[in-house]
Design an enzyme around this catalytic site. Structure first.
Site, PDB file in Angstrom:
ATOM      1  N   ASP A 124      -3.409   0.212   6.177  1.00  0.00           N
ATOM      2  CA  ASP A 124      -4.171  -0.240   5.004  1.00  0.00           C
ATOM      3  C   ASP A 124      -3.664  -1.593   4.512  1.00  0.00           C
ATOM      4  O   ASP A 124      -4.457  -2.450   4.101  1.00  0.00           O
ATOM      5  CB  ASP A 124      -4.069   0.788   3.878  1.00  0.00           C
ATOM      6  CG  ASP A 124      -4.934   2.021   4.135  1.00  0.00           C
ATOM      7  OD1 ASP A 124      -5.629   2.061   5.158  1.00  0.00           O
ATOM      8  OD2 ASP A 124      -4.895   2.950   3.306  1.00  0.00           O
ATOM      9  N   GLU A 180       0.869   5.702   0.209  1.00  0.00           N
ATOM     10  CA  GLU A 180       0.198   6.989   0.361  1.00  0.00           C
ATOM     11  C   GLU A 180       0.942   7.978  -0.529  1.00  0.00           C
ATOM     12  O   GLU A 180       2.181   7.954  -0.595  1.00  0.00           O
ATOM     13  CB  GLU A 180       0.202   7.461   1.814  1.00  0.00           C
ATOM     14  CG  GLU A 180      -0.552   6.552   2.777  1.00  0.00           C
ATOM     15  CD  GLU A 180      -2.016   6.349   2.419  1.00  0.00           C
ATOM     16  OE1 GLU A 180      -2.617   7.282   1.838  1.00  0.00           O
ATOM     17  OE2 GLU A 180      -2.544   5.264   2.718  1.00  0.00           O
ATOM     18  N   HIS A 213      -6.052   5.366   5.552  1.00  0.00           N
ATOM     19  CA  HIS A 213      -5.161   6.217   4.763  1.00  0.00           C
ATOM     20  C   HIS A 213      -3.770   6.350   5.378  1.00  0.00           C
ATOM     21  O   HIS A 213      -3.123   7.398   5.253  1.00  0.00           O
ATOM     22  CB  HIS A 213      -5.787   7.599   4.544  1.00  0.00           C
ATOM     23  CG  HIS A 213      -7.116   7.542   3.863  1.00  0.00           C
ATOM     24  ND1 HIS A 213      -7.277   7.013   2.602  1.00  0.00           N
ATOM     25  CD2 HIS A 213      -8.345   7.928   4.291  1.00  0.00           C
ATOM     26  CE1 HIS A 213      -8.560   7.094   2.274  1.00  0.00           C
ATOM     27  NE2 HIS A 213      -9.223   7.626   3.271  1.00  0.00           N
ATOM     28  N   ASP A 216       0.852  -1.188   0.000  1.00  0.00           N
ATOM     29  CA  ASP A 216       0.000   0.000   0.000  1.00  0.00           C
ATOM     30  C   ASP A 216       0.887   1.238   0.000  1.00  0.00           C
ATOM     31  O   ASP A 216       1.961   1.247   0.620  1.00  0.00           O
ATOM     32  CB  ASP A 216      -0.920   0.033   1.215  1.00  0.00           C
ATOM     33  CG  ASP A 216      -1.973   1.121   1.075  1.00  0.00           C
ATOM     34  OD1 ASP A 216      -2.980   0.887   0.365  1.00  0.00           O
ATOM     35  OD2 ASP A 216      -1.788   2.218   1.646  1.00  0.00           O
TER      36      ASP A 216
END
Length: 205
Positions: A160, A17, A155, A15
């Site tokens: 996540d 960001e 987030h 994951d």
């Protein structure tokens, strides 16, 4: 690799960001991965990343909780990618909305390392659309709620990834009930393909 069962294969849930939606003009600010085999965690990776911009946009900080102060002294993506790609190795990548994460990794990988990921990819978003048709929203949060999985911190890359891992394991257990336990079949399902004539008669696949 493709003919392995899901218990034999090594998966890496990833994951990211980022500061936006476009790899060409936005930046990775956090990256996480959890490697597992046979439903057992093997290793994990987590790193904040300093973007090539003066500050993290305010709306991104509000969404993720990642501030400029948190990333100012962190390594840049060109320093992070070599160890991250090494961590993934030849495992099978799992991600929610995988197209997004892979696009950023491949753009930056090509830019700084002259390489892109060649790993097989399973998207839990796409997979949910095949096997969980009764769920209206296929967001990570909504699927976690469906499976009664606590969602600690939305987030943030590691949280996540942890949630995606738990969801994926639930999906594998679900598919096991239909005798679907080969990597190639899971990949084909996540790509929206039929896996064989026998499974065409099954309600969810």
């Amino acid at each position: 690799m493709y003919n392995l069962t899901t218990d034999e294969a090594v998966f890496t849930v990833i994951d990211l960001e980022t500061t936006g939606f476009h790899p060409e003009k936005d930046y990775i600010i956090e990256i996480a991965a959890i490697k597992f085999q046979g439903n057992v965690e093997i290793d994990r990776y987590h790193q904040l990343v300093k973007p090539d911009m003066d500050f993290v946009p305010q709306h991104i900080s509000k969404l993720t909780g990642i501030t400029t102060a948190m990333v100012i002294d962190q390594p840049k993506i060109n320093e992070v990618l070599p160890e991250f790609f090494k961590f993934i190795k030849d495992s099978i990548i799992v991600a929610h909305n995988a197209k997004f994460d892979i696009s950023f990794l491949n753009y930056n990988g090509k830019l700084y390392l002259n390489k892109t990921l060649k790993n097989p990819v399973i998207c839990t978003d796409n997979l949910a659309r095949r096997i969980l048709p009764d769920i209206d929203s296929k967001s990570l949060e909504n699927i976690a709620f469906h499976f009664n999985i606590p969602f600690k911190q939305r987030h943030r890359a590691l949280s996540d990834a942890e949630t995606t891992l738990k969801i994926f394991i639930k999906m594998l257990q679900f598919l096991e009930d239909y005798n679907v336990n080969r990597v190639i079949d899971i990949i084909r399902l996540s790509e929206g393909k039929r896996i064989n004539d026998r499974m065409k008669r099954k309600k969810y696949v």
